[in-house]
Structure formats: structure tokens, C-alpha cells
Design a protein around this motif. Structure first.
Motif, PDB file in Angstrom:
ATOM      1  N   ILE A 148      -2.089   5.470 -12.465  1.00 51.76           N
ATOM      2  CA  ILE A 148      -1.676   5.705 -11.083  1.00 51.76           C
ATOM      3  C   ILE A 148      -0.148   5.748 -10.978  1.00 51.76           C
ATOM      4  CG2 ILE A 148      -1.736   4.724  -8.749  1.00 51.76           C
ATOM      5  CD1 ILE A 148      -4.333   3.220  -9.715  1.00 51.76           C
ATOM      6  N   LEU A 149       0.348   6.735 -10.266  1.00 48.17           N
ATOM      7  CA  LEU A 149       1.762   6.788  -9.894  1.00 48.17           C
ATOM      8  C   LEU A 149       1.820   6.690  -8.373  1.00 48.17           C
ATOM      9  CD1 LEU A 149       3.107   9.706 -12.136  1.00 48.17           C
ATOM     10  CD2 LEU A 149       3.278   7.235 -12.546  1.00 48.17           C
ATOM     11  N   LEU A 150       2.647   5.781  -7.867  1.00 50.84           N
ATOM     12  CA  LEU A 150       2.748   5.585  -6.429  1.00 50.84           C
ATOM     13  C   LEU A 150       4.107   6.031  -5.909  1.00 50.84           C
ATOM     14  CD1 LEU A 150       1.037   2.094  -6.043  1.00 50.84           C
ATOM     15  CD2 LEU A 150       0.038   4.368  -5.722  1.00 50.84           C
ATOM     16  N   SER A 151       4.075   6.558  -4.703  1.00 46.31           N
ATOM     17  CA  SER A 151       5.264   7.113  -4.060  1.00 46.31           C
ATOM     18  C   SER A 151       5.846   6.111  -3.061  1.00 46.31           C
ATOM     19  CB  SER A 151       4.856   8.401  -3.352  1.00 46.31           C
ATOM     20  OG  SER A 151       5.970   9.004  -2.783  1.00 46.31           O
ATOM     21  N   LYS A 198      -4.450   6.188  -0.706  1.00 51.60           N
ATOM     22  CA  LYS A 198      -3.690   4.947  -0.530  1.00 51.60           C
ATOM     23  C   LYS A 198      -4.176   3.928  -1.564  1.00 51.60           C
ATOM     24  CE  LYS A 198      -1.511   6.010   3.386  1.00 51.60           C
ATOM     25  NZ  LYS A 198      -0.109   6.310   3.377  1.00 51.60           N
ATOM     26  N   VAL A 199      -3.222   3.309  -2.251  1.00 52.07           N
ATOM     27  CA  VAL A 199      -3.536   2.297  -3.255  1.00 52.07           C
ATOM     28  C   VAL A 199      -2.780   1.029  -2.896  1.00 52.07           C
ATOM     29  CG1 VAL A 199      -3.350   1.676  -5.704  1.00 52.07           C
ATOM     30  CG2 VAL A 199      -3.909   4.026  -5.059  1.00 52.07           C
ATOM     31  N   SER A 200      -3.491  -0.101  -2.932  1.00 51.10           N
ATOM     32  CA  SER A 200      -2.890  -1.400  -2.642  1.00 51.10           C
ATOM     33  C   SER A 200      -2.968  -2.288  -3.870  1.00 51.10           C
ATOM     34  CB  SER A 200      -3.641  -2.097  -1.497  1.00 51.10           C
ATOM     35  OG  SER A 200      -3.591  -1.319  -0.324  1.00 51.10           O
ATOM     36  N   LEU A 201      -2.006  -3.176  -4.008  1.00 49.32           N
ATOM     37  CA  LEU A 201      -2.069  -4.153  -5.096  1.00 49.32           C
ATOM     38  C   LEU A 201      -3.335  -4.992  -4.957  1.00 49.32           C
ATOM     39  CD1 LEU A 201      -0.763  -5.473  -7.562  1.00 49.32           C
ATOM     40  CD2 LEU A 201       0.469  -6.988  -5.995  1.00 49.32           C
ATOM     41  N   SER A 202      -3.691  -5.326  -3.727  1.00 53.01           N
ATOM     42  CA  SER A 202      -4.869  -6.173  -3.492  1.00 53.01           C
ATOM     43  C   SER A 202      -6.178  -5.514  -3.946  1.00 53.01           C
ATOM     44  CB  SER A 202      -4.957  -6.570  -2.015  1.00 53.01           C
ATOM     45  OG  SER A 202      -5.000  -5.433  -1.189  1.00 53.01           O
ATOM     46  N   ASP A 203      -6.175  -4.193  -4.147  1.00 55.48           N
ATOM     47  CA  ASP A 203      -7.369  -3.507  -4.660  1.00 55.48           C
ATOM     48  C   ASP A 203      -7.768  -4.053  -6.029  1.00 55.48           C
ATOM     49  OD1 ASP A 203      -7.193  -1.836  -2.440  1.00 55.48           O
ATOM     50  OD2 ASP A 203      -6.314  -0.164  -3.558  1.00 55.48           O
ATOM     51  N   PHE A 204      -6.807  -4.614  -6.774  1.00 52.59           N
ATOM     52  CA  PHE A 204      -7.046  -5.044  -8.158  1.00 52.59           C
ATOM     53  C   PHE A 204      -7.203  -6.551  -8.296  1.00 52.59           C
ATOM     54  CE2 PHE A 204      -4.666  -1.123  -8.082  1.00 52.59           C
ATOM     55  CZ  PHE A 204      -5.461  -0.307  -8.855  1.00 52.59           C
ATOM     56  N   ILE A 207       0.477   0.788 -13.238  1.00 46.05           N
ATOM     57  CA  ILE A 207       0.880   1.520 -12.043  1.00 46.05           C
ATOM     58  C   ILE A 207       2.378   1.788 -12.127  1.00 46.05           C
ATOM     59  CG2 ILE A 207       1.122   1.454  -9.533  1.00 46.05           C
ATOM     60  CD1 ILE A 207      -1.308  -0.405  -9.448  1.00 46.05           C
ATOM     61  N   GLY A 208       2.760   3.059 -12.033  1.00 47.03           N
ATOM     62  CA  GLY A 208       4.167   3.430 -11.994  1.00 47.03           C
ATOM     63  C   GLY A 208       4.594   3.679 -10.561  1.00 47.03           C
ATOM     64  N   ILE A 209       5.792   3.236 -10.201  1.00 49.95           N
ATOM     65  CA  ILE A 209       6.298   3.426  -8.837  1.00 49.95           C
ATOM     66  C   ILE A 209       7.718   3.979  -8.888  1.00 49.95           C
ATOM     67  CG2 ILE A 209       6.924   2.317  -6.648  1.00 49.95           C
ATOM     68  CD1 ILE A 209       4.843   0.173  -7.202  1.00 49.95           C
ATOM     69  N   SER A 210       7.933   5.054  -8.138  1.00 49.33           N
ATOM     70  CA  SER A 210       9.296   5.567  -7.940  1.00 49.33           C
ATOM     71  C   SER A 210       9.389   6.123  -6.526  1.00 49.33           C
ATOM     72  CB  SER A 210       9.639   6.652  -8.971  1.00 49.33           C
ATOM     73  OG  SER A 210       9.081   7.891  -8.593  1.00 49.33           O
ATOM     74  N   GLY A 211      10.565   6.596  -6.161  1.00 50.05           N
ATOM     75  CA  GLY A 211      10.776   7.146  -4.834  1.00 50.05           C
ATOM     76  C   GLY A 211      10.368   8.599  -4.687  1.00 50.05           C
ATOM     77  N   ASP A 212       9.799   9.166  -5.752  1.00 49.67           N
ATOM     78  CA  ASP A 212       9.380  10.569  -5.700  1.00 49.67           C
ATOM     79  C   ASP A 212       8.153  10.751  -4.809  1.00 49.67           C
ATOM     80  OD1 ASP A 212      11.208  11.839  -7.741  1.00 49.67           O
ATOM     81  OD2 ASP A 212      10.300  10.282  -8.971  1.00 49.67           O
ATOM     82  N   SER A 213       7.940  11.975  -4.347  1.00 46.40           N
ATOM     83  CA  SER A 213       6.804  12.297  -3.478  1.00 46.40           C
ATOM     84  C   SER A 213       5.503  12.318  -4.273  1.00 46.40           C
ATOM     85  CB  SER A 213       7.021  13.680  -2.852  1.00 46.40           C
ATOM     86  OG  SER A 213       6.891  14.671  -3.874  1.00 46.40           O
ATOM     87  N   PRO A 214       4.360  12.201  -3.582  1.00 43.24           N
ATOM     88  CA  PRO A 214       3.076  12.328  -4.275  1.00 43.24           C
ATOM     89  C   PRO A 214       2.960  13.666  -5.025  1.00 43.24           C
ATOM     90  CG  PRO A 214       2.720  11.384  -2.105  1.00 43.24           C
ATOM     91  CD  PRO A 214       4.170  11.810  -2.172  1.00 43.24           C
ATOM     92  N   THR A 234       0.866  -1.176   0.000  1.00 39.59           N
ATOM     93  CA  THR A 234       0.000   0.000   0.000  1.00 39.59           C
ATOM     94  C   THR A 234       0.901   1.224   0.000  1.00 39.59           C
ATOM     95  OG1 THR A 234      -1.683  -1.187   1.269  1.00 39.59           O
ATOM     96  CG2 THR A 234      -1.842   1.232   1.225  1.00 39.59           C
ATOM     97  N   LEU A 235       0.675   2.112  -0.978  1.00 40.60           N
ATOM     98  CA  LEU A 235       1.467   3.336  -1.100  1.00 40.60           C
ATOM     99  C   LEU A 235       0.545   4.491  -1.470  1.00 40.60           C
ATOM    100  CD1 LEU A 235       4.475   2.025  -3.251  1.00 40.60           C
ATOM    101  CD2 LEU A 235       4.556   2.709  -0.846  1.00 40.60           C
ATOM    102  N   PRO A 236       0.969   5.737  -1.184  1.00 40.67           N
ATOM    103  CA  PRO A 236       0.168   6.896  -1.592  1.00 40.67           C
ATOM    104  C   PRO A 236       0.344   7.185  -3.084  1.00 40.67           C
ATOM    105  CG  PRO A 236       2.130   7.618  -0.407  1.00 40.67           C
ATOM    106  CD  PRO A 236       2.129   6.113  -0.365  1.00 40.67           C
ATOM    107  N   SER A 237      -0.764   7.563  -3.705  1.00 38.89           N
ATOM    108  CA  SER A 237      -0.752   7.912  -5.130  1.00 38.89           C
ATOM    109  C   SER A 237      -0.507   9.408  -5.303  1.00 38.89           C
ATOM    110  CB  SER A 237      -2.096   7.555  -5.770  1.00 38.89           C
ATOM    111  OG  SER A 237      -3.087   8.477  -5.331  1.00 38.89           O
ATOM    112  N   GLN A 238      -0.485   9.837  -6.567  1.00 37.69           N
ATOM    113  CA  GLN A 238      -0.271  11.251  -6.855  1.00 37.69           C
ATOM    114  C   GLN A 238      -1.411  12.127  -6.310  1.00 37.69           C
ATOM    115  OE1 GLN A 238      -1.078   8.956  -9.251  1.00 37.69           O
ATOM    116  NE2 GLN A 238      -1.631   9.913 -11.177  1.00 37.69           N
TER     117      GLN A 238
END
Length: 151
Positions: A90-93, A21-27, A68-75, A13-17
Motif C-alpha cells: 500500500i502507498l498512501l497519499s 481509504k486505509v487506516s492504521l487501525s485496520d491492521f 505501508i509507504g507514505i508520501s505527499g504524492d497524489s493517489p 486514514t489516508l487514500p491509497s493508490q
């Protein structure tokens, strides 16, 4: 330990832009998910890769998949990046790289966060892993090829 094809993808679970909060399990049970890890918002390679996913986003949706894109950048950085390039997904932080570590994404040249794409089916099983730091658009074509084969 790095994930392999056939492994169950770990939930996260990570914050999106937008801050939600978005979780893999949501899908899970609903659609396949293409998770792409990339080094940094608004850099030439990451912009090319993200825009390639953007340009094929409708094809991914027709194939029954979410991107879903994921990087270490902030929301906030993600929000600016998504707005600037009209990214519809979705981009996740992952600011502390916990999910990157969970998936076992290797570093590029030992210092840069790696560029790896995972195709995960509806049941949460990893169907394909594509690791290429410099062939940005191949992340899209490899993912689409896998989604077609999994159907």
C-alpha cells in the motif's frame, strides 16, 4: 512532538493508490505494520528504498507485518509509481503532510520531507524508528531485525 519508541502510534486514514481509504487501525490486533515515510515518488532514492521493500515483501508477510509507504504524492502518482516498479504494498497519499506532522517526521536538510521508518506492533505500539535520508536499504534491514526481535 515526534513519536518515540514505546509510544502508541496515532491512528490515521489516508487514500491509497487505488483510491480506497486505509487506516492504521485496520491492521491493529491483526498484524504489525511497517510505515515508511519517503520524500517523493519516482526519485532515485525513493525508488531504491521502495524497491528494497518490494524485494523483501514476502519476508515481511512471513514475519506477520504489512508494509505501508507514505508520501505527499497524489493517489494517481502512487498508482503510476507502484505499477512501474511492481510494488505489492500500500502507498498512501498524505498531500497536506498531516500524518507526517502527526508522527513528527523531521525534514531532511530543513527542506525535503524526511525519510523515516516506523515499526508498529499489533497493539499499535512503536517498536523501532529508523531515520536515514541516504541509507535507503537499511530501512528494510532495520525493520526486519526489529520484527524478528518482537516475535
Amino acid at each position: 512532538m515526534a513519536l518515540k519508541v514505546g509510544d502508541r502510534a496515532p491512528d490515521f486514514t489516508l487514500p491509497s493508490q487505488s483510491g480506497e481509504k486505509v487506516s492504521l487501525s485496520d491492521f491493529l490486533g491483526k498484524k504489525a505494520v511497517v510505515v515508511y515515510f519517503y520524500p517523493k515518488d519516482d526519485t532515485p532514492g525513493c525508488t531504491a528504498e521502495s524497491c528494497a521493500f518490494r524485494d523483501s515483501y514476502e519476508v515481511f508477510k512471513q514475519a506477520g507485518a504489512e508494509v505501508i509507504g507514505i508520501s505527499g504524492d497524489s493517489p494517481q502518482s502512487h498508482q503510476s509509481f507502484a505499477s512501474k516498479y511492481k510494488l505489492p504494498f500500500i502507498l498512501l497519499s498524505d498531500t497536506n503532510n498531516q500524518v507526517r506532522k502527526l508522527f513528527g517526521v523531521p525534514a531532511t536538510l530543513f527542506i525535503l520531507p524526511g525519510r523515516v521508518t516506523y515499526v508498529i506492533d499489533q497493539e499499535g505500539i512503536v517498536k523501532h524508528i529508523f531515520d536515514s535520508a541516504f541509507d535507503f536499504k537499511a530501512h528494510v534491514s532495520e525493520s526486519l531485525k526489529t520484527l524478528e526481535a518482537v516475535k
